[in-house]
Design an enzyme around this catalytic site. Structure first.
Site, PDB file in Angstrom:
ATOM      1  N   CYS A 185     -20.284  -2.485   0.783  1.00 17.40           N
ATOM      2  CA  CYS A 185     -19.262  -3.206   1.546  1.00 17.40           C
ATOM      3  C   CYS A 185     -19.605  -3.240   3.034  1.00 17.40           C
ATOM      4  O   CYS A 185     -19.432  -4.270   3.697  1.00 17.40           O
ATOM      5  CB  CYS A 185     -17.891  -2.575   1.323  1.00 17.40           C
ATOM      6  SG  CYS A 185     -17.206  -2.880  -0.316  1.00 17.40           S
TER       7      CYS A 185
ATOM      8  N   GLY B 211       0.814  -1.204   0.000  1.00 18.92           N
ATOM      9  CA  GLY B 211       0.000   0.000   0.000  1.00 18.92           C
ATOM     10  C   GLY B 211       0.846   1.251   0.000  1.00 18.92           C
ATOM     11  O   GLY B 211       1.877   1.347  -0.678  1.00 18.92           O
TER      12      GLY B 211
ATOM     13  N   THR C 230       4.616  -3.489  -4.192  1.00 14.85           N
ATOM     14  CA  THR C 230       3.293  -3.073  -4.636  1.00 14.85           C
ATOM     15  C   THR C 230       3.267  -3.056  -6.153  1.00 14.85           C
ATOM     16  O   THR C 230       4.321  -3.012  -6.794  1.00 14.85           O
ATOM     17  CB  THR C 230       2.936  -1.674  -4.088  1.00 14.85           C
ATOM     18  OG1 THR C 230       1.646  -1.278  -4.580  1.00 14.85           O
ATOM     19  CG2 THR C 230       3.959  -0.623  -4.529  1.00 14.85           C
TER      20      THR C 230
END
Length: 415
Positions: free
Chosen positions: A366, A184, A204
């Site tokens: 979500c 991240g 990443t």
């Protein structure tokens, strides 16, 4: 035609709650008993009716994004709760059952996620703008489930508690070599280097995240102990004392679970410990959301434990601990959505109305998935040796796991 098909579909689906639909001709029809929760949707045109029949998940999301489906006298939360709670309880029409089965079996092709496709999938979501994510994430930009040791925690405190809990499971010591798969914006890697004295390599596939993580390492004076690379986990070499991966397994794809866990085993030192943090289903596998796949996380998938277990078993690694977090992610995303809504004027100046509605819808569905479906977060602690970690969980709750917690958290716990 389409209104009659939707009428038949909803008549069979609604079992516990009441869903009202205002059709394009102005007619309102009610579905389900008038004894539970109530939601109401206004549908603007016939094309939207057709979309809801052909693919309800995609049609509903796109309809809301484009302003052709709007909640009426209720919130988006309320009407989606009614739909989610009833979507699998009643009788679904044959064409939907067949479409769901086809999408489920096609996931091995849709989620092939070869290295080049994985780069494109990651860029779709993570490379849009760091400025957007800064507006609703915590200060450390943790874009994964926080750990609410108590309900009074702020988002910042709960994210600090998450990192401390993971660090405790890793049994870190100064100088250890740590690999952070899917690092991240670098928050976990920087924390492990700064607070635990580790040498961290973060990988990443997001160019935006890479640039931000590298700037943060320089600014924190940690560039000599934290190195960030634009790299696929399949192309990483070397061995590491510890491996951590938070919120990345959801992007691996069903065909690659074996490759993923085999790579963890290959990269992990014989005495090492790995901690994999991932969203998962505490229920049999199901087809992925076509709307989420198209607009939010291409190639993404929330796996069931039954899909992950064979890959872990074949890797030869011990499952030294498996922990399940329930509702923590719902709490986390509610904080994100509150912050998103609080900055709506700024976000609207950056993106058009369609994008803003899309992102608000994404956060809402979500939240409700974690509140009303069999969805939670798994922690898989893995090792080559069965005694690589203590034989009980006592070490996690003797104070070590909260050593790095925010002062406000420690003060409440010691009161």
């Amino acid at each position: 035609m389409w209104d009659k098909l939707l009428d038949r579909f909803l008549t069979g689906m609604m079992v516990d709650d009441r869903l009202s639909i205002t059709y394009p001709d102005g007619t309102t029809r009610d579905y389900g008993p008038d004894s539970g929760a109530h939601g109401h949707l206004d549908i603007a045109d016939t094309a939207t009716l057709k979309a809801l029949i052909v693919n309800p998940d995609l049609g509903l999301g796109e309809g809301y994004m484009e302003g052709r489906i709007t909640p009426k006298n209720c919130t988006l939360d309320e009407v989606l709760t009614v739909i989610i709670r009833n979507r699998f309880k009643g009788h679904l029409p044959p064409w939907l059952l067949m479409a769901n089965r086809a999408r489920f079996h096609a996931r091995r092709f849709i989620q092939n996620n070869a290295p080049r496709a994985s780069r494109q999938n990651v860029a779709h979501h993570y490379d849009i703008s760091d400025d957007l994510y800064r507006l609703f994430l915590d200060a450390d930009m943790q874009y994964s489930c926080a750990y609410f040791r108590d309900n009074a925690m702020t988002l910042e405190e709960a994210q600090i508690a998450k990192k401390a809990h993971i660090a405790a499971k890793l049994r870190l010591e100064p100088g250890m070599r740590v690999l952070d798969i899917g690092c991240g914006w670098g928050g976990m890697a920087l924390t492990l280097a700064r607070d635990y004295g580790c040498e961290v390599t973060g990988i990443t596939l997001s160019e935006n995240q890479l640039a931000t993580a590298q700037r943060r390492a320089e600014a924190a004076g940690l560039a000599d102990r934290v190195h960030f690379n634009l790299q696929d986990y399949r192309h990483t070499s070397g061995t590491f004392d510890r491996i951590v991966s938070v919120g990345m397994l959801e992007h691996v794809g069903v065909p690659n679970f074996g490759t993923y866990f085999n790579r963890v085993a290959e990269l992990l030192d014989p005495d090492g410990v790995a901690l994999i943090h991932t969203i998962g289903r505490s229920a049999p596998p199901m087809a992925h959301s076509s709307w989420i796949n198209k607009y939010i996380f291409p190639g993404g998938y929330v796996p069931s434990l039954s899909e992950l277990a064979p890959a872990m078993e074949k890797s030869g690694l011990w499952q030294t601990d498996i922990e399940v977090w329930r509702l923590h992610y719902a709490k986390t995303i509610r904080h994100w959505r509150d912050r998103f809504d609080a900055h709506i004027s700024e976000i609207s100046s950056m993106y058009d109305d369609r994008f803003v509605r899309m992102f608000h819808y994404y956060l809402t569905v979500c939240i409700l998935a974690f509140e009303h479906q069999m969805q939670g977060v798994y922690h898989f602690q893995l090792a080559h040796k069965r005694d690589a970690v203590p034989l009980t969980r006592d070490y996690l709750y003797d104070g070590a796991a909260t050593a790095a917690a925010a002062p406000g958290v420690r003060a409440r716990e010691n009161a």
